[in-house]
Design an enzyme around this catalytic site. Structure first.
Site, PDB file in Angstrom:
ATOM      1  N   TYR A  78      71.296 -71.738  93.413  1.00  0.00           N
ATOM      2  CA  TYR A  78      72.051 -71.704  94.663  1.00  0.00           C
ATOM      3  C   TYR A  78      72.826 -70.419  94.963  1.00  0.00           C
ATOM      4  O   TYR A  78      73.297 -70.246  96.085  1.00  0.00           O
ATOM      5  CB  TYR A  78      73.020 -72.894  94.704  1.00  0.00           C
ATOM      6  CG  TYR A  78      72.288 -74.220  94.736  1.00  0.00           C
ATOM      7  CD1 TYR A  78      71.657 -74.654  95.904  1.00  0.00           C
ATOM      8  CD2 TYR A  78      72.191 -75.027  93.609  1.00  0.00           C
ATOM      9  CE1 TYR A  78      70.970 -75.847  95.946  1.00  0.00           C
ATOM     10  CE2 TYR A  78      71.498 -76.233  93.641  1.00  0.00           C
ATOM     11  CZ  TYR A  78      70.891 -76.632  94.807  1.00  0.00           C
ATOM     12  OH  TYR A  78      70.209 -77.818  94.855  1.00  0.00           O
TER      13      TYR A  78
ATOM     14  N   PHE B  55      78.529 -86.106  93.017  1.00  0.00           N
ATOM     15  CA  PHE B  55      77.691 -86.662  94.104  1.00  0.00           C
ATOM     16  C   PHE B  55      76.311 -86.045  94.028  1.00  0.00           C
ATOM     17  O   PHE B  55      76.100 -85.104  93.270  1.00  0.00           O
ATOM     18  CB  PHE B  55      78.330 -86.386  95.469  1.00  0.00           C
ATOM     19  CG  PHE B  55      78.783 -84.983  95.666  1.00  0.00           C
ATOM     20  CD1 PHE B  55      77.906 -84.007  96.115  1.00  0.00           C
ATOM     21  CD2 PHE B  55      80.096 -84.607  95.359  1.00  0.00           C
ATOM     22  CE1 PHE B  55      78.327 -82.695  96.276  1.00  0.00           C
ATOM     23  CE2 PHE B  55      80.518 -83.305  95.518  1.00  0.00           C
ATOM     24  CZ  PHE B  55      79.635 -82.344  95.974  1.00  0.00           C
TER      25      PHE B  55
HETATM   26  C1  LIG Z   1      65.197 -76.378  92.638  1.00  0.00           C
HETATM   27  C2  LIG Z   1      64.117 -76.607  93.707  1.00  0.00           C
HETATM   28  C3  LIG Z   1      64.704 -77.482  94.810  1.00  0.00           C
HETATM   29  C4  LIG Z   1      63.697 -75.235  94.253  1.00  0.00           C
HETATM   30  O1  LIG Z   1      62.803 -75.426  95.334  1.00  0.00           O
HETATM   31  P1  LIG Z   1      61.722 -74.281  95.728  1.00  0.00           P
HETATM   32  O2  LIG Z   1      61.128 -74.715  97.025  1.00  0.00           O
HETATM   33  O3  LIG Z   1      60.849 -73.995  94.598  1.00  0.00           O
HETATM   34  O4  LIG Z   1      62.680 -73.022  95.977  1.00  0.00           O
HETATM   35  P2  LIG Z   1      62.268 -71.692  96.764  1.00  0.00           P
HETATM   36  O5  LIG Z   1      60.789 -71.482  96.675  1.00  0.00           O
HETATM   37  O6  LIG Z   1      62.842 -71.700  98.142  1.00  0.00           O
HETATM   38  O7  LIG Z   1      63.042 -70.650  95.860  1.00  0.00           O
HETATM   39  C5  LIG Z   1      63.797 -69.586  96.337  1.00  0.00           C
HETATM   40  C6  LIG Z   1      63.998 -68.619  95.201  1.00  0.00           C
HETATM   41  O8  LIG Z   1      64.732 -69.273  94.160  1.00  0.00           O
HETATM   42  C7  LIG Z   1      64.014 -69.219  92.932  1.00  0.00           C
HETATM   43  N1  LIG Z   1      64.182 -70.516  92.285  1.00  0.00           N
HETATM   44  C8  LIG Z   1      64.304 -71.706  92.911  1.00  0.00           C
HETATM   45  N2  LIG Z   1      64.428 -72.692  92.005  1.00  0.00           N
HETATM   46  C9  LIG Z   1      64.395 -72.093  90.801  1.00  0.00           C
HETATM   47  C10 LIG Z   1      64.485 -72.605  89.493  1.00  0.00           C
HETATM   48  N3  LIG Z   1      64.635 -73.917  89.266  1.00  0.00           N
HETATM   49  N4  LIG Z   1      64.398 -71.713  88.472  1.00  0.00           N
HETATM   50  C11 LIG Z   1      64.238 -70.400  88.712  1.00  0.00           C
HETATM   51  N5  LIG Z   1      64.163 -69.862  89.958  1.00  0.00           N
HETATM   52  C12 LIG Z   1      64.238 -70.711  90.979  1.00  0.00           C
HETATM   53  C13 LIG Z   1      62.568 -69.002  93.342  1.00  0.00           C
HETATM   54  O9  LIG Z   1      61.824 -68.391  92.329  1.00  0.00           O
HETATM   55  C14 LIG Z   1      62.723 -68.142  94.552  1.00  0.00           C
HETATM   56  O10 LIG Z   1      62.943 -66.787  94.130  1.00  0.00           O
HETATM   57  P3  LIG Z   1      62.325 -65.553  94.923  1.00  0.00           P
HETATM   58  O11 LIG Z   1      62.924 -65.644  96.311  1.00  0.00           O
HETATM   59  O12 LIG Z   1      62.816 -64.385  94.148  1.00  0.00           O
HETATM   60  O13 LIG Z   1      60.876 -65.760  94.914  1.00  0.00           O
HETATM   61  C15 LIG Z   1      62.866 -77.302  93.101  1.00  0.00           C
HETATM   62  O14 LIG Z   1      62.386 -76.501  92.043  1.00  0.00           O
HETATM   63  C16 LIG Z   1      63.129 -78.696  92.578  1.00  0.00           C
HETATM   64  O15 LIG Z   1      62.966 -79.670  93.296  1.00  0.00           O
HETATM   65  N6  LIG Z   1      63.518 -78.805  91.298  1.00  0.00           N
HETATM   66  C17 LIG Z   1      63.732 -80.080  90.634  1.00  0.00           C
HETATM   67  C18 LIG Z   1      64.877 -80.877  91.241  1.00  0.00           C
HETATM   68  C19 LIG Z   1      66.168 -80.124  91.221  1.00  0.00           C
HETATM   69  O16 LIG Z   1      66.556 -79.511  90.227  1.00  0.00           O
HETATM   70  N7  LIG Z   1      66.874 -80.157  92.378  1.00  0.00           N
HETATM   71  C20 LIG Z   1      68.141 -79.486  92.547  1.00  0.00           C
HETATM   72  C21 LIG Z   1      69.196 -80.535  92.532  1.00  0.00           C
HETATM   73  S1  LIG Z   1      70.818 -79.791  92.528  1.00  0.00           S
END
Ligand SMILES: CC(C)(COP(=O)(O)OP(=O)(O)OC[C@H]1O[C@@H](n2cnc3c(N)ncnc32)[C@H](O)[C@@H]1OP(=O)(O)O)[C@@H](O)C(=O)NCCC(=O)NCCS
Length: 397
Positions: free
Chosen positions: A123, A397
């Site tokens: 984030y 939350f």
């Molecule tokens: C975390 C999550 C929501 C990220 O979604 P995503 O669609 O892959 O994110 P994006 O493609 O928009 O990523 C944006 C950037 O953040 C990075 N990033 C996002 N999640 C990441 C992660 N978990 N680890 C490392 N890098 C991450 C991406 O590599 C990307 O980097 P770049 O712009 O340099 O290429 C997804 O991986 C997920 O659902 N994870 C499991 C559930 C979870 O942890 N949810 C969060 C709850 S707080």
């Protein structure tokens, strides 16, 4: 990547979004019975979905208020339920959701957004920063003798989870909010009680009664194996003052068939070990980040809290919500936009980190996250944000 469309979901789409979110966390879908409660935590208009041909990602929020230094409360969005299908990650789906959500917050006059992060790398790029930190504590009951002088506290009343569901929201409202704490909207509580009922159902709540009525509570359960003394897990613990804090701990320590009391996610300056003649009766571990804060309206947020010492000009950059980018003169008397030369240069995530007083700006200077001319300016910045209490949210939350 393929085009992603983000929109607010209709009520009849919430369950699909919730199932997607649970799957992203490697959990199965809610049962019909669980969903009866969990549907209530979904605020209409605040559940977002990202689509290609179908739903591939989701993020939601709940309206709440956040207490800031000085005692004011600001309009806040509590962000949660964030997940992207595992076969659609790393192609910008979360980025599309976050941009949409933050723009919506700004348009609706939200001052700040708060979330708990599963991973530390997700984030920061959207302007969130760690604003409060927490620790876990284990209290060894056999060693935990209370010091003379610890307040007596009042009566404690044990109630069932069903009673707690009716009564704890009112008790929480009587707890003064310290910086970082949030109001708990009615739609927050069903999540806690769904979780308490998911276990094997032996959680209970202890309500503390002070001179003016109920002023604190602890929700806990005791896990025992093979007839031995067990581990008490404190799930939720809030109190209005030092008397309620001590009274609740007196009670928890008096519960039979307990070897140790585990209390997690506590504020860093909660003086638990100071209650005991042997402070090592309380072992603390697992220092970790708690709430990630994102100032959505920087000017309103700066104006809402109190400041100390001499004014400073902060130059803030915000690549997502450009309106925030600019210079602000910040001091105890007033906050205003200015064209004056900056004393400190930082992005909105760094500002969000120091905003509640959880980090000294000097620490962020040392880490290369805040630019200042010299040490004297860093010290003035430290004084500007200094608060009496370490920030703590205490509401998951
Ligand atoms: C975390 C999550 C929501 C990220 O979604 P995503 O669609 O892959 O994110 P994006 O493609 O928009 O990523 C944006 C950037 O953040 C990075 N990033 C996002 N999640 C990441 C992660 N978990 N680890 C490392 N890098 C991450 C991406 O590599 C990307 O980097 P770049 O712009 O340099 O290429 C997804 O991986 C997920 O659902 N994870 C499991 C559930 C979870 O942890 N949810 C969060 C709850 S707080």
């Amino acid at each position: 990547m393929t085009d992603v469309v983000v929109r607010a979901l209709r009520d009849d789409e919430f369950r699909t979004a919730h199932t997607l979110f649970r799957a992203a966390l490697h959990s199965g879908p809610a049962t019909d019975e669980q969903w009866e409660r969990l549907r209530e935590v979904h605020q209409p208009g605040r559940v977002l979905g990202a689509f290609d041909e179908r739903l591939i990602g989701t993020a939601r929020s709940t309206d709440a208020e956040l207490a800031v230094p000085g005692g004011a409360k600001v309009a806040t969005a509590a962000v949660t339920g964030v997940g992207v299908r595992a076969d659609r990650t790393r192609r910008g789906v979360l980025t599309a959701l976050m941009r949409h959500q933050l723009t919506d917050f700004a348009e609706r006059g939200v001052t700040a957004a708060v979330l708990y992060a599963t991973e530390g790398v997700i984030y920061g790029r959207f302007g969130y920063g760690v604003a409060s930190r927490i620790r876990d504590c284990v209290v060894r009951r056999s060693r935990a003798r209370l010091r003379p002088g610890v307040p007596e506290g009042g009566e404690v009343e044990l109630i069932t989870v069903d009673e707690a569901e009716r009564r704890l929201p009112d008790v929480y409202e009587r707890v003064p909010l310290r910086p970082g704490m949030m109001t708990r909207p009615a739609r927050w509580w069903p999540g806690l009680f769904a979780m308490l009922r998911r276990g094997d159902g032996h959680a209970v709540a202890a309500v503390h009664h002070g001179t003016d009525g109920p002023d604190g509570f602890a929700v806990y359960q005791v896990d025992r194996e093979g007839g031995k003394a067990g581990t008490m897990r404190v799930i939720d613990l809030h109190y209005a003052d030092a008397s309620a804090f001590a009274g609740l701990w007196r009670f928890l320590l008096s519960v039979d068939l307990v070897d140790e009391i585990v209390v997690r996610h506590r504020g860093l300056d909660e003086p638990l070990e100071l209650l005991f003649t042997d402070p090592r009766a309380c072992e603390s571990s697992q220092l970790t980040d708690e709430a990630w804060l994102r100032l959505v309206d920087v000017e309103a947020a700066l104006a809402a809290r109190t400041w100390r010492g001499e004014p400073l000009v902060l130059e803030v950059t915000d690549p997502v919500l450009e309106r925030n980018t600019g210079r602000y003169r910040v001091g105890p008397a007033r906050v205003e936009r200015t064209d004056a030369a900056p004393d400190a240069v930082l992005d909105v995530a760094a500002l969000s980190m120091v905003y509640l007083g959880g980090w000294s700006p000097s620490a962020l200077v040392a880490a290369g996250r805040i630019g200042v001319e010299d040490d004297a300016t860093a010290e003035r910045f430290d004084e500007l944000v200094r608060t009496r209490h370490a920030p703590w949210c205490g509401t998951f939350f």
